[in-house]
Design an enzyme around this catalytic site. Sequence first.
Site, mmCIF file in Angstrom:
data_model
loop_
_atom_site.group_PDB
_atom_site.id
_atom_site.type_symbol
_atom_site.label_atom_id
_atom_site.label_comp_id
_atom_site.label_asym_id
_atom_site.label_seq_id
_atom_site.Cartn_x
_atom_site.Cartn_y
_atom_site.Cartn_z
ATOM 1 N N HIS A 100 93.294 122.632 71.195
ATOM 2 C CA HIS A 100 93.579 121.746 72.330
ATOM 3 C C HIS A 100 94.120 120.439 71.742
ATOM 4 O O HIS A 100 93.761 120.063 70.618
ATOM 5 C CB HIS A 100 92.251 121.494 73.056
ATOM 6 N N ASP A 144 85.176 122.449 67.779
ATOM 7 C CA ASP A 144 85.379 121.981 69.143
ATOM 8 C C ASP A 144 84.715 123.000 70.062
ATOM 9 O O ASP A 144 85.228 124.104 70.263
ATOM 10 C CB ASP A 144 86.892 121.877 69.417
ATOM 11 N N GLN A 149 84.787 124.742 75.056
ATOM 12 C CA GLN A 149 84.710 126.017 75.786
ATOM 13 C C GLN A 149 83.591 126.898 75.230
ATOM 14 O O GLN A 149 83.058 127.747 75.938
ATOM 15 C CB GLN A 149 86.036 126.781 75.656
ATOM 16 N N LYS A 185 82.154 120.882 81.464
ATOM 17 C CA LYS A 185 82.578 122.284 81.328
ATOM 18 C C LYS A 185 81.376 123.220 81.243
ATOM 19 O O LYS A 185 81.521 124.422 81.102
ATOM 20 C CB LYS A 185 83.457 122.443 80.077
ATOM 21 N N CYS A 205 97.211 121.843 77.716
ATOM 22 C CA CYS A 205 96.978 120.904 76.600
ATOM 23 C C CYS A 205 96.979 121.636 75.253
ATOM 24 O O CYS A 205 96.229 121.248 74.344
ATOM 25 C CB CYS A 205 95.674 120.131 76.771
HETATM 26 N N1 PLP Z 1 88.846 121.216 73.648
HETATM 27 C C1 PLP Z 1 89.048 122.284 74.419
HETATM 28 C C2 PLP Z 1 89.114 123.648 73.800
HETATM 29 C C3 PLP Z 1 89.204 122.131 75.802
HETATM 30 O O1 PLP Z 1 89.399 123.189 76.580
HETATM 31 C C4 PLP Z 1 89.145 120.824 76.346
HETATM 32 C C5 PLP Z 1 89.369 120.616 77.787
HETATM 33 O O2 PLP Z 1 90.032 121.402 78.435
HETATM 34 C C6 PLP Z 1 88.888 119.754 75.487
HETATM 35 C C7 PLP Z 1 88.767 119.984 74.150
HETATM 36 C C8 PLP Z 1 88.784 118.357 75.998
HETATM 37 O O3 PLP Z 1 87.679 118.221 76.810
HETATM 38 P P1 PLP Z 1 87.441 116.861 77.615
HETATM 39 O O4 PLP Z 1 88.778 116.532 78.227
HETATM 40 O O5 PLP Z 1 86.440 117.207 78.617
HETATM 41 O O6 PLP Z 1 87.019 115.845 76.672
#
Ligand code: PLP
Length: 406
Positions: free
Chosen positions: A123, A200, A203, A226, A364
């Site tokens: 992401h 990360d 998910q 999430k 993203c």
């Molecule tokens: N990493 C992954 C794999 C994601 O799917 C997301 C959000 O879609 C994020 C990071 C970023 O999460 P947040 O915007 O809630 O900080």
Amino acid sequence: MSLDISKIRQDFKILNQTLYGKPLAYFDNGATTQKPQVVLDTISHFHNSINANIHRGVHKLSEESTKAYEEARETVRDFINAKKTGEIIFTSGATASINLVAFSFGETYVHEGDEVIVSEMEHHSNIVPWQMLCERKKAILKVLPFDDNGEIILSKLEELITPKTKILAVTHVSNTLGTVNPIKEIISIAHKHNVPVLIDGAQGVKHGIVDVQDLDVDFYAIAGHKIYGPTGIGVLYGKEKLLNEMVPWQGGGDMISTVTFVKTTYNELPFKFEAGTANFIGAAGLATALKYYKSVGIDAATDYETELLNYATSKLLAIDGVRIIGNAKRKAAIISFLIENIHPYDTGMILDKMGIAVRTGNHCTQPIVDHFGIDGTVRASFAFYNTFEEIDRLIEGVKKVKEMFG
Ligand code: PLP
């Protein structure tokens, strides 16, 4: 244990509505999940009965508020099986958790000519903070590729690691491809070369039990919204030793021990990384969400979501002209797909009019869509409150889109 989905759905009032006269089918859980009533009740109760700033008050409400905040930290610790509550830092989300590490770890450990590795399926939140660090420090960002099924090419990892590699940052689950990465193996390879690993978990934490000690992971980033919790709250898990060695990320109240104009000393963990008024109500909401998720049954929820995934995959593949992007052997309940010659945005717009919420675009993860030479995908991501009937409606919707554009 099997789940009573109709009972579970009563906990999520938002699901019980019609859009454009059609019942809502919410398949955008990868972007954010819905919140069970107990989470909303926790937030409302906090505002109505306890609200007071934490850590700095001797009065009753402040004490209660502080107690709830620190209990929430303990709930998170227990949920991911961290050794100590000092290793649980509350942040505003997964993005903030990753930025914290990129800055604080980066300040301490990354110097000119050093290397940072990220995977090709990250992401943007797990790419850009590292790019910013590399620009600041004149370090080099290296990319661990994935194959056309959407699986990381593990053999490349050993090739990429050099004595200059300072950290590896990889996602647990790809929000676009659905791939569940073999993070335990990845961490073990990196550790063989003394390279710490940030996972990360935005998910990942929603798809099965996460045990940070068993994984031996150095940093794990979580987004509260999430995992059925409120927005604006997240977690960074970090190993105590590393967190202690890292410089603070932001300055302000709570993160200090003493302040004079000559010198400031910093607070101990976890407070050293929590400058300013924390989102203590969000933390309490997150703790309730984690308890709720546990009460549903994490394994049972994951198994059920896998059944939804398999059902949707076979139904979608039976439609002529539908292509699934991301065919890893281990997938979480996330499907990205395309209908031949139809732009994802058009598909998403028409499904929306049928009450079906999917996400369209690059999610993203621009490097992923670039890998496949496409503009984006339509993404359906499931949670344990989704049903097979809703997936049938998605399939009918996709057929209708094909007819309209055919
Ligand atoms: N990493 C992954 C794999 C994601 O799917 C997301 C959000 O879609 C994020 C990071 C970023 O999460 P947040 O915007 O809630 O900080």
